[in-house]
Design a protein around this motif. Structure first.
Motif, PDB file in Angstrom:
ATOM      1  N   ALA A 104       0.694  -1.185  -0.068  1.00 19.62           N
ATOM      2  CA  ALA A 104       0.044   0.089  -0.366  1.00 19.62           C
ATOM      3  C   ALA A 104       0.814   1.190   0.107  1.00 19.62           C
ATOM      4  O   ALA A 104       1.790   1.396   0.750  1.00 19.62           O
ATOM      5  CB  ALA A 104      -0.847   0.009   1.322  1.00 19.62           C
ATOM      6  N   GLY A 105       0.565   2.256  -0.948  1.00 20.70           N
ATOM      7  CA  GLY A 105       1.405   3.522  -1.186  1.00 20.70           C
ATOM      8  C   GLY A 105       0.073   4.596  -0.624  1.00 20.70           C
ATOM      9  O   GLY A 105      -1.064   4.355  -0.122  1.00 20.70           O
ATOM     10  N   ASP A 106       0.474   5.637  -1.015  1.00 22.53           N
ATOM     11  CA  ASP A 106      -0.465   6.969  -0.807  1.00 22.53           C
ATOM     12  C   ASP A 106      -0.459   7.696  -2.283  1.00 22.53           C
ATOM     13  O   ASP A 106      -1.302   9.020  -2.065  1.00 22.53           O
ATOM     14  CB  ASP A 106      -0.036   7.809   0.305  1.00 22.53           C
ATOM     15  N   PHE A 107      -0.263   7.381  -3.267  1.00 19.64           N
ATOM     16  CA  PHE A 107      -0.074   7.961  -4.695  1.00 19.64           C
ATOM     17  C   PHE A 107       0.931   8.920  -4.611  1.00 19.64           C
ATOM     18  O   PHE A 107       1.206   9.396  -5.897  1.00 19.64           O
ATOM     19  CB  PHE A 107      -1.623   8.651  -4.919  1.00 19.64           C
ATOM     20  N   TYR A 108       1.794   8.795  -3.655  1.00 17.62           N
ATOM     21  CA  TYR A 108       3.072   9.731  -4.003  1.00 17.62           C
ATOM     22  C   TYR A 108       4.288   9.082  -3.971  1.00 17.62           C
ATOM     23  O   TYR A 108       4.395   7.883  -3.818  1.00 17.62           O
ATOM     24  CB  TYR A 108       3.052  10.858  -2.760  1.00 17.62           C
TER      25      TYR A 108
END
Length: 346
Positions: A229-233
């Motif tokens: 999982a990331g945060d789009f950044y």
């Protein structure tokens, strides 16, 4: 700048007629309307928006609800910046303007807060705004539900809402992800990992579903250790790639749910001595500007950013005129093949 009274005198009509030309044009005959508009244009006449809103109980302003809290990076994302430009242009074509409402997700701060959406609804009615455009910053679903049930025309971008005068616009996120992963499978990869957006974010969840569907369609069972999982950044893409490379059996290809994360993954691969696409194939999502200029150029899934603006403006206008809302709008997402996946070297 000329006044409405001066326009009326030059055209030989009453001030009330000039007002109706701009506020209720359908009540004025065509010849008179064209004469008034021509003279108004020659004299650079512009109706007073505040007075117009008071008299018609409706302004040409559409409120934008978007949490720009400095502690949250969402408003700085290049994809959202491009989307906002498209939205502004599309509304301008209908004679409407976008007004950003000062927002914060922190209920402790002074002023309206997404923790109390009633304040925004009241602000919308007090200023007679035509409607609201809602951009999700990651944790706004509950507030958006309240907006959707308020009766104020609402269009949300990339988050599903339901209400008497509410709809939403999104991309075919699952379909785009399926196309990206199927492309990697077609290039001979089976050890394909993915870097997702935040869990619970609707586009992110849809892209993860598309990723898993494409693997299963190819007879490959998705692996839990190939999902990060990331945060789009960018930084989260780098961290996820480092995690994948530390596995006993690292992936040979990675699908990232945003171009920013894909660039972060590219940097991590380079730092580890890997060559993209020779040692690792990489695909992103969004097709922001950096995708075409990074080296190697990034294969990605393009979203129709201008289409978001056009669809949102059309939906808002339909609700303002009483003919909407229609159902949600799902825009196509298209695979753009460049160098980072290795297809051009096969």
């Amino acid at each position: 700048m000329a006044t409405g009274r001066e326009i009326a005198q030059l055209c030989g009509v009453s001030v009330a007629t000039v007002s109706r030309v701009f506020n209720q044009p359908e009540t004025v005959n065509e010849d008179t309307r064209e004469r008034v508009l021509r003279v108004a244009k020659e004299l650079d006449y512009r109706p007073n928006e505040s007075a117009r809103a008071l008299s018609t109980k409706q302004s040409t302003m559409i409120g934008l609800v978007w949490d720009t809290d400095h502690r949250r990076p969402g408003w700085r994302h290049p994809y959202l910046q491009d989307l906002l430009i498209g939205l502004k242009s599309a509304l301008s074509a209908h004679g409407y303007h976008l007004l950003m409402l000062a927002t914060s997700g922190d209920a402790r701060e002074v002023g309206a807060s997404l923790a109390d959406p009633v304040g925004y609804v009241n602000m919308t009615r007090r200023h007679h705004l035509g409607g609201l455009v809602l951009i999700d910053s990651g944790s706004d679903a509950e507030a958006f539900g309240a907006f959707a049930q308020s009766g104020v025309p609402c269009v949300a971008l990339d988050v599903a809402i339901e209400g008497p005068r509410a709809t939403y616009v999104t991309s075919d996120n699952a379909g785009g992800a399926r196309a990206a992963v199927a492309h990697l499978v077609g290039l001979g990869h089976s050890r394909i990992a993915t870097i997702t957006g935040p869990p619970g974010n609707q586009p992110s969840d849809a892209r993860l579903s598309g990723y898993r569907e494409a693997l299963r369609d190819a007879g490959v069972e998705p692996r839990a250790d190939y999902v990060a999982a990331g945060d789009f950044y960018r930084a989260s893409g780098t961290a996820a790639m480092q995690r994948f490379l530390a596995l006993d059996e690292p992936p040979t290809a990675v699908f990232a749910s945003s171009d920013e994360m894909a660039v972060g993954a590219l940097l991590a691969a380079r730092a580890a001595g890997l060559r993209v696409p020779h040692d690792l194939a990489l695909v992103g999502f969004d097709d922001i500007e950096v995708a075409s200029v990074v080296e190697p150029a990034l294969t990605t899934v393009a979203q129709d950013k201008p289409g978001f603006g056009v669809a949102a403006a059309k939906a808002i206008m339909a609700m303002i005129t009483g003919s909407g809302p229609d159902g949600p709008v799902v825009l196509p997402a298209q695979l753009v093949v460049r160098d980072s996946c290795g297809a051009r070297q096969v």
